[in-house]
Design a protein around this motif. Structure first.
Motif, mmCIF file in Angstrom:
data_model
loop_
_atom_site.group_PDB
_atom_site.id
_atom_site.type_symbol
_atom_site.label_atom_id
_atom_site.label_comp_id
_atom_site.label_asym_id
_atom_site.label_seq_id
_atom_site.Cartn_x
_atom_site.Cartn_y
_atom_site.Cartn_z
ATOM 1 N N SER A 116 40.172 104.670 29.247
ATOM 2 C CA SER A 116 39.120 104.310 29.636
ATOM 3 C C SER A 116 38.472 102.618 29.406
ATOM 4 O O SER A 116 39.582 102.159 28.853
ATOM 5 C CB SER A 116 37.567 104.890 28.453
ATOM 6 O OG SER A 116 37.650 104.558 27.423
ATOM 7 N N GLY A 117 37.783 101.862 29.669
ATOM 8 C CA GLY A 117 37.562 101.062 29.634
ATOM 9 C C GLY A 117 36.953 100.103 28.171
ATOM 10 O O GLY A 117 37.464 99.217 27.725
ATOM 11 N N THR A 118 35.979 101.054 28.091
ATOM 12 C CA THR A 118 35.975 100.714 26.346
ATOM 13 C C THR A 118 36.916 100.576 25.328
ATOM 14 O O THR A 118 36.521 99.967 24.288
ATOM 15 C CB THR A 118 34.488 102.443 25.722
ATOM 16 O OG1 THR A 118 33.441 102.382 26.917
ATOM 17 C CG2 THR A 118 34.425 102.008 25.039
ATOM 18 N N ALA A 120 39.875 99.574 26.048
ATOM 19 C CA ALA A 120 40.801 98.578 26.066
ATOM 20 C C ALA A 120 40.153 97.497 25.364
ATOM 21 O O ALA A 120 40.525 97.051 24.853
ATOM 22 C CB ALA A 120 41.138 98.790 28.211
ATOM 23 N N THR A 121 38.721 97.578 25.467
ATOM 24 C CA THR A 121 38.623 96.092 24.941
ATOM 25 C C THR A 121 37.641 96.305 23.759
ATOM 26 O O THR A 121 38.373 95.413 23.179
ATOM 27 C CB THR A 121 36.390 96.404 25.361
ATOM 28 O OG1 THR A 121 35.996 97.167 25.333
ATOM 29 C CG2 THR A 121 36.509 95.884 26.851
ATOM 30 N N MET A 122 37.364 97.748 22.916
ATOM 31 C CA MET A 122 37.483 97.330 21.077
ATOM 32 C C MET A 122 39.258 97.570 21.362
ATOM 33 O O MET A 122 39.705 97.046 19.861
ATOM 34 C CB MET A 122 36.800 98.903 21.151
ATOM 35 C CG MET A 122 37.976 100.479 21.369
ATOM 36 S SD MET A 122 36.425 101.870 20.688
ATOM 37 C CE MET A 122 37.913 102.442 19.658
ATOM 38 N N TYR A 144 28.868 93.302 29.939
ATOM 39 C CA TYR A 144 29.226 94.613 29.654
ATOM 40 C C TYR A 144 30.053 94.429 29.291
ATOM 41 O O TYR A 144 31.291 94.022 29.992
ATOM 42 C CB TYR A 144 28.200 95.506 30.265
ATOM 43 C CG TYR A 144 28.887 97.128 30.056
ATOM 44 C CD1 TYR A 144 28.324 97.195 28.347
ATOM 45 C CD2 TYR A 144 29.226 97.712 30.693
ATOM 46 C CE1 TYR A 144 28.361 99.044 28.095
ATOM 47 C CE2 TYR A 144 29.609 99.158 30.351
ATOM 48 C CZ TYR A 144 29.282 99.773 28.993
ATOM 49 O OH TYR A 144 29.531 100.996 29.022
ATOM 50 N N HIS A 145 31.396 95.414 28.076
ATOM 51 C CA HIS A 145 32.554 95.908 28.051
ATOM 52 C C HIS A 145 32.658 96.754 27.489
ATOM 53 O O HIS A 145 33.645 97.245 26.622
ATOM 54 C CB HIS A 145 32.780 94.238 26.998
ATOM 55 C CG HIS A 145 32.992 93.078 27.314
ATOM 56 N ND1 HIS A 145 33.502 92.799 28.184
ATOM 57 C CD2 HIS A 145 31.594 92.265 26.978
ATOM 58 C CE1 HIS A 145 32.877 91.301 28.723
ATOM 59 N NE2 HIS A 145 32.030 91.590 27.730
ATOM 60 N N GLY A 146 31.149 98.065 27.978
ATOM 61 C CA GLY A 146 31.538 99.551 27.600
ATOM 62 C C GLY A 146 30.896 99.766 25.538
ATOM 63 O O GLY A 146 30.006 98.598 25.389
HETATM 64 C C1 LIG Z 1 32.941 99.702 33.222
HETATM 65 C C2 LIG Z 1 33.147 98.507 32.028
HETATM 66 C C3 LIG Z 1 34.138 98.438 30.642
HETATM 67 C C4 LIG Z 1 33.874 100.250 30.523
HETATM 68 O O1 LIG Z 1 34.895 101.358 30.860
HETATM 69 P P1 LIG Z 1 33.950 102.757 31.401
HETATM 70 O O2 LIG Z 1 35.386 102.918 31.483
HETATM 71 O O3 LIG Z 1 33.285 102.983 31.723
HETATM 72 O O4 LIG Z 1 34.355 102.596 29.144
HETATM 73 C C5 LIG Z 1 33.969 97.025 30.532
HETATM 74 N N1 LIG Z 1 34.087 96.131 30.646
HETATM 75 C C6 LIG Z 1 33.827 96.170 32.018
HETATM 76 C C7 LIG Z 1 33.673 94.418 32.928
HETATM 77 C C8 LIG Z 1 33.727 96.876 32.749
HETATM 78 O O5 LIG Z 1 32.886 96.768 34.241
#
Ligand SMILES: *Cc1c(COP(=O)(O)O)cnc(C)c1O
Length: 427
Positions: A116-118, A120-122, A144-146
């Motif tokens: 997930s994006g969450t 990835a950022t963490m 927002y970064h998750g």
């Molecule tokens: C959606 C989003 C995330 C989180 O991704 P998830 O897959 O929902 O965990 C992180 N950063 C940005 C910029 C996003 O738009």
């Protein structure tokens, strides 16, 4: 519009899920009414449980750049499923998707897939901290970064301040290492560097903000972040989970020609299945286990179904003029909405970069969270409901990006504009 089935499903859902949903933005709380329960998606359309059809501009919040159930993507998933759904061991598909991503984004020299994006950022932030041996990070108000603890931090008003947790359950000790600056305001970033010299591990930014509605970077902002971070030995992370393949084929880093140290991805690269990734400079990525000491793992990471869907989606985008046509369609939509609002005498601010756009009901140009907040949520709510009645599904909040897919034809956009014309007249 008959939504009887959605109403009873929502009642039932509330007995098993907090708020009836599995992700808060889906609950329609910012616009009133209740969420629609979706039965299926096809191309540019969503169909709800009562059989109503909507033109979809949410597209699962960005991932579905090839639309719902694109035949190529469906075929890729079906074929992959027949070969087994998870191995817990490396597969050639991972290399194929990685190479495909690196073709679009040459700044990514090595990559790690997550789910997930969450994640990835963490992981990228852990890596930046491991690399710099520093603990503080800078994020921007409204980005927002998750939902990782250290990223769920609210900004103080106006001036950049020490973060306060944005949610109960986030330890204040964790939040204290997250410093918050104003988007598009380099001075607020400089001030933080001055206050905590040699302590800032990373600056993480949505290079085009999408999670407060679309707010493009002002000229010089991203360049300034690049030079400040270089000067201070800080890792610059572009969170391109949303902007990747959306603002430009090669993401914001290609569009603005800035080289971040690390990039986080998600959404589009999974072709509608759960995937995230972080990658960047080889020297930094070599610290990730088992090449290096920074631990990060995942049972389903590099999942073959998800890799296959991502590969199929990216090869569609790579087709001759595909992305360019998509951007032109987004441009037509933007121009048409602008025209409709003007005719109805409704003041709006439009922002669009590539295939991401927002219509703010505002007279203030949106450049950061403070200016974005000036938008009229009530008016947006009325517009949203009217569009929904007319068969157009927008994100249920003023502060979100809209997206289109390669299956949004001219005719579908024309229908959307007719709905918009009527909706502006009533709000
Ligand atoms: C959606 C989003 C995330 C989180 O991704 P998830 O897959 O929902 O965990 C992180 N950063 C940005 C910029 C996003 O738009």
């Amino acid at each position: 519009m008959n939504i009887t089935k959605s109403i009873s499903l929502f009642q039932e859902a509330q007995t098993v899920f907090p708020g009836g949903v599995n992700s808060p933005v889906r609950a329609f709380r910012a616009v009133g009414g209740q969420p629609l329960f979706i039965q299926r998606g096809e191309g540019a359309y969503l169909f709800d449980a009562d059989g109503n059809r909507y033109i979809d501009y949410v597209l699962s919040w960005g991932p579905l750049i090839t639309g719902h159930a694109h035949p190529d993507v469906v075929k890729a998933i079906q074929e992959a499923a027949l070969m087994g759904t998870s191995y817990g061991a490396p597969s050639p598909l991972e290399i194929e998707l990685a190479k495909s991503i690196m073709d679009f984004m040459p700044n990514i020299e090595m990559i790690r897939f997550v789910n997930s994006g969450t994640e990835a950022t963490m992981s990228a932030l852990r890596l930046a901290r491991a690399y710099t041996r520093r603990e503080k990070i800078i994020k921007f108000d409204g980005c927002y970064h998750g939902h990782a603890d250290m990223l769920l931090v609210q900004a103080g008003s106006g001036v950049a301040t020490l973060g306060l947790p944005d949610s109960p359950g986030v330890p204040s000790t964790v939040a204290a290492d997250t410093l918050v600056a104003n988007f598009n305001d380099l001075e607020s970033v400089e001030a933080l560097f001055k206050k905590w010299p040699d302590q800032i591990a990373a600056v993480i930014v949505e290079p085009v903000a999408g999670n407060m509605g679309v707010v493009p970077p002002l000229p010089g902002f991203l360049e300034g972040l690049r030079s400040l971070t270089t000067q201070h030995g800080t890792v610059l992370i572009f969170d391109e989970v949303m902007t990747g393949f959306r603002v430009h084929k090669g993401g914001a880093q290609t569009l603005y020609n800035i080289k971040p140290d690390l990039t986080t991805l998600g959404k589009v690269i999974g072709g509608g299945l759960p995937v995230g990734a972080y990658g960047g400079r080889r020297e930094i990525m070599q610290l990730v286990a088992p090449a290096g000491p920074m631990y990060q793992a995942g049972t389903l990471s590099g999942n073959p179904l998800a890799m296959s869907a991502g590969i199929a989606a990216l090869s569609l985008i790579r087709e001759e003029k595909c992305w360019e046509k998509l951007e032109q369609a987004a441009g037509r939509l933007e121009a048409g909405i602008g025209e409709a609002a003007k005719r109805a005498g409704v003041p709006i601010q439009q922002t669009r970069v590539g295939t991401m756009f927002t219509t703010f009901f505002s007279e203030t140009k949106p450049v950061d969270w403070n200016t974005v907040k000036a938008a009229d949520k009530i008016q947006f709510g009325k517009f949203f409901q009217k569009m929904l009645e007319n068969g157009v599904y927008l994100a249920p909040s003023q502060f979100e990006a809209g997206f289109i897919s390669i299956l949004h034809t001219d005719e579908i956009i024309e229908k959307t504009l007719e709905a918009a014309m009527e909706a502006f007249r009533t709000c």
